[in-house]
Write a protein that holds these residues in place. Structure first.
Motif, mmCIF file in Angstrom:
data_model
loop_
_atom_site.group_PDB
_atom_site.id
_atom_site.type_symbol
_atom_site.label_atom_id
_atom_site.label_comp_id
_atom_site.label_asym_id
_atom_site.label_seq_id
_atom_site.Cartn_x
_atom_site.Cartn_y
_atom_site.Cartn_z
ATOM 1 N N GLY A 6 13.357 -5.159 -1.977
ATOM 2 C CA GLY A 6 13.483 -3.727 -2.242
ATOM 3 C C GLY A 6 12.288 -3.106 -2.923
ATOM 4 N N LEU A 7 11.082 -3.657 -2.681
ATOM 5 C CA LEU A 7 9.859 -3.127 -3.276
ATOM 6 C C LEU A 7 8.821 -2.876 -2.192
ATOM 7 C CD1 LEU A 7 9.595 -5.529 -6.357
ATOM 8 C CD2 LEU A 7 10.307 -3.134 -6.408
ATOM 9 N N SER A 8 7.874 -2.001 -2.486
ATOM 10 C CA SER A 8 6.832 -1.640 -1.530
ATOM 11 C C SER A 8 5.767 -2.728 -1.466
ATOM 12 C CB SER A 8 6.191 -0.313 -1.933
ATOM 13 O OG SER A 8 4.975 -0.104 -1.237
ATOM 14 N N ALA A 9 5.467 -3.208 -0.266
ATOM 15 C CA ALA A 9 4.426 -4.227 -0.088
ATOM 16 C C ALA A 9 3.041 -3.657 -0.371
ATOM 17 C CB ALA A 9 4.491 -4.799 1.322
ATOM 18 N N LYS A 10 2.777 -2.429 0.061
ATOM 19 C CA LYS A 10 1.471 -1.821 -0.186
ATOM 20 C C LYS A 10 1.259 -1.572 -1.672
ATOM 21 C CE LYS A 10 0.769 0.458 4.285
ATOM 22 N NZ LYS A 10 0.590 1.761 4.977
ATOM 23 N N TRP A 11 2.297 -1.125 -2.340
ATOM 24 C CA TRP A 11 2.206 -0.932 -3.790
ATOM 25 C C TRP A 11 1.855 -2.235 -4.479
ATOM 26 C CZ3 TRP A 11 5.905 -3.597 -6.745
ATOM 27 C CH2 TRP A 11 5.820 -3.400 -8.126
ATOM 28 N N TRP A 12 2.535 -3.306 -4.095
ATOM 29 C CA TRP A 12 2.288 -4.596 -4.714
ATOM 30 C C TRP A 12 0.863 -5.070 -4.437
ATOM 31 C CZ3 TRP A 12 3.860 -8.083 -8.112
ATOM 32 C CH2 TRP A 12 3.340 -9.379 -8.032
ATOM 33 N N ASN A 13 0.422 -4.986 -3.180
ATOM 34 C CA ASN A 13 -0.916 -5.470 -2.827
ATOM 35 C C ASN A 13 -2.002 -4.701 -3.571
ATOM 36 O OD1 ASN A 13 0.102 -7.412 -1.116
ATOM 37 N ND2 ASN A 13 -0.154 -6.188 0.735
ATOM 38 N N ASN A 14 -1.864 -3.384 -3.643
ATOM 39 C CA ASN A 14 -2.877 -2.589 -4.336
ATOM 40 C C ASN A 14 -2.984 -2.976 -5.815
ATOM 41 O OD1 ASN A 14 -3.478 -1.235 -2.010
ATOM 42 N ND2 ASN A 14 -2.317 0.609 -2.496
ATOM 43 N N ARG A 15 -1.845 -3.223 -6.448
ATOM 44 C CA ARG A 15 -1.852 -3.669 -7.841
ATOM 45 C C ARG A 15 -2.408 -5.086 -7.960
ATOM 46 N NH1 ARG A 15 1.356 -1.699 -12.106
ATOM 47 N NH2 ARG A 15 1.392 -3.871 -12.821
ATOM 48 N N HIS A 16 -1.895 -5.970 -7.129
ATOM 49 C CA HIS A 16 -2.188 -7.388 -7.288
ATOM 50 C C HIS A 16 -3.640 -7.719 -6.955
ATOM 51 C CE1 HIS A 16 -0.833 -11.377 -8.127
ATOM 52 N NE2 HIS A 16 -1.200 -11.850 -6.948
ATOM 53 N N PHE A 17 -4.209 -7.046 -5.961
ATOM 54 C CA PHE A 17 -5.606 -7.306 -5.624
ATOM 55 C C PHE A 17 -6.536 -6.828 -6.742
ATOM 56 C CE2 PHE A 17 -4.343 -7.036 -0.904
ATOM 57 C CZ PHE A 17 -3.973 -8.375 -0.916
ATOM 58 N N GLN A 18 -6.195 -5.711 -7.375
ATOM 59 C CA GLN A 18 -6.991 -5.275 -8.525
ATOM 60 C C GLN A 18 -6.940 -6.317 -9.636
ATOM 61 O OE1 GLN A 18 -6.616 -1.013 -9.783
ATOM 62 N NE2 GLN A 18 -5.070 -0.949 -8.169
#
Length: 452
Positions: free
Chosen positions: A212-224
């Motif tokens: 139930g979470l956004s994959a793009k949101w996670w990737n943008n945070r996690h890659f930073q």
């Protein structure tokens, strides 16, 4: 952070297909008018005239380092200079990842974050504007060139040893154990399947439909976080104010400015009783919803909606709407402390600082630590107890981390860098001790400085 399809063409610098940077690769999900990156004047002139490689401009590090703003971003990869300003908004890993590295040598960053760099290099060609002047070193002069060379040699050795090849049975076993958090994390790094489109589909299914979470949101945070771990203000994982003050810099800043949203003296208790429990069901959920709405992540919205639809269809007839919402919250509440402790043991107690432009190896080793290997620790953390190795090689399958750890430790010893490896209980306790230390810094600054 890789692209979904390999472009066709003759491989020339001005191949039309390479210039057609499709809207499906845009980080914000919005197609441009033509779907092409807007090239700066110098690039456009070079590509139109078909200048041979020998006519490319040469630059010094002093010139390159001036191009480190959001509206003016240059990167150096393998001595080639790229202007990524027009491409940043289309970068699948998010524009901030590029902005954080602007004006720097990103050779090791580029190699670490892309499992198939040969494909991405085709997209880089239209962005090429020059190369380092012959008299310039491969990296900025403040970096340890010998350490950089040794690390690159280590990576080549590991590639020869097939350490970046995944054992699919390992991941299917974890899927059977319902360890979706680990799997979606791995899919984000695109280290399981060779075809990035399968990684993307699997990750968005695991992240959106199952969690139930956004994959793009996670990737943008996690890659930073991976590119600039524990660096203010580039790592979103340490931007936890106003709920907590962590590290050595943020507590002093808050204290001097008389900022007191909570009683930070007790923040270690808040973390144990409230913070860890509410990380998933409150903070992550709200931040994910905010990102999907503000950035119009329509695909992620559809997948996250399917998560809630599945729950209401399955449990609605038994518990009703309110009861189903409570069930969703309770499931996330049970998962949240585990996620918080497993991820934070490796970072909160470690060095936090502003940008120092260190080499890749040093920046990752100093910002992370490991939890000792054991059958339980490996299972409980999903092999992410090897955070040092994970940060150095994000696209390496985690079942290989224990194999490469001795080589990483040896390289640390050669160059005098600490290789921190803790018992799991000490690692958990260090979170509390680090929060108490930061609270003491805040208190000293808060009560020692008069209000301005």
């Amino acid at each position: 952070m890789t692209f979904e399809e390999k472009p066709e063409g003759n491989g020339s610098l001005v191949d039309e297909n390479q210039l057609d940077l499709s809207a499906k690769h845009q980080a914000n999900g919005k197609p441009g008018a033509s779907g092409r990156a807007k090239l700066p004047a110098r690039q456009e002139a070079n590509t139109k005239s078909g200048l041979p490689r020998k006519s490319l401009s040469t630059y010094t590090w002093q010139e390159i380092q001036r191009h480190n703003q959001e509206t003016d971003q240059w990167l150096v990869i393998n001595r080639k200079v790229y202007d990524v300003t027009g491409w940043a908004d289309r970068h699948p890993g998010g524009r901030l990842v590029l902005n954080h590295c602007a004006g720097e040598d990103t050779t090791d960053v580029f190699r670490a974050m892309h499992p198939d760099p040969d494909i991405v290099r085709l997209y880089l060609k239209p962005l090429l504007i020059g190369e380092l002047a012959p008299e310039e070193p491969n990296q900025e002069r403040n970096k340890n060139s010998q350490l950089v060379e040794d690390f690159q040699e280590l990576r080549r050795t590991l590639e020869t040893m097939n350490m970046f090849s995944a054992n699919l049975r390992f991941f299917f076993l974890h899927l059977a154990q319902a360890q979706g958090s680990f799997l979606q994390h791995d899919m984000g790094h695109l280290s399981i399947f060779k075809k990035s489109k399968w990684n993307r589909l699997m990750q968005i299914f695991l992240m959106g439909h199952l969690k139930g979470l956004s994959a793009k949101w996670w990737n943008n945070r996690h890659f930073q976080h991976h590119v600039k771990p524990n660096i203010y203000p580039k790592d979103p994982d340490i931007d936890v104010g106003p709920l907590f003050v962590i590290g050595d810099l943020q507590p002093v800043k808050y204290g001097k400015n008389k900022i007191k949203f909570i009683n930070y003296e007790k923040q270690h208790l808040y973390f144990c009783t409230v913070g860890a429990a509410l990380l998933m069901p409150v903070y992550f959920n709200l931040d994910s919803i905010r990102a999907m709405y503000c950035r119009r992540y329509w695909e992620d919205i559809a997948w996250v909606s399917s998560f809630y639809i599945r729950y209401f269809i399955t449990f609605g007839p038994f518990y009703g709407i309110f009861g189903t919402l409570v069930l969703i919250y309770l499931v996330k509440l049970l998962e949240s402390p585990w996620i918080a402790y497993v991820t934070q043991v490796s970072h909160i107690p470690m060095k936090m600082n502003t940008e120092e432009n260190q080499d890749w190896f040093s920046s990752q080793v100093l910002a992370t630590c490991n939890v000792e290997q054991s059958f339980f620790n490996d299972w409980f953390t999903g092999h992410l107890n090897f955070q040092i190795e994970h940060h150095l090689f994000p696209t390496m399958p985690r079942h290989n981390y224990h194999k490469v750890a001795p080589l990483v430790k040896s390289l640390c010893a050669k160059h005098g860098l600490p290789y921190v490896n803790k018992p799991i209980l000490k690692a958990f306790g260090d979170i509390i001790r680090a929060l108490k230390k930061s609270a003491a810094l805040w208190m000293d600054a808060y009560y020692s400085h008069p209000e301005t």
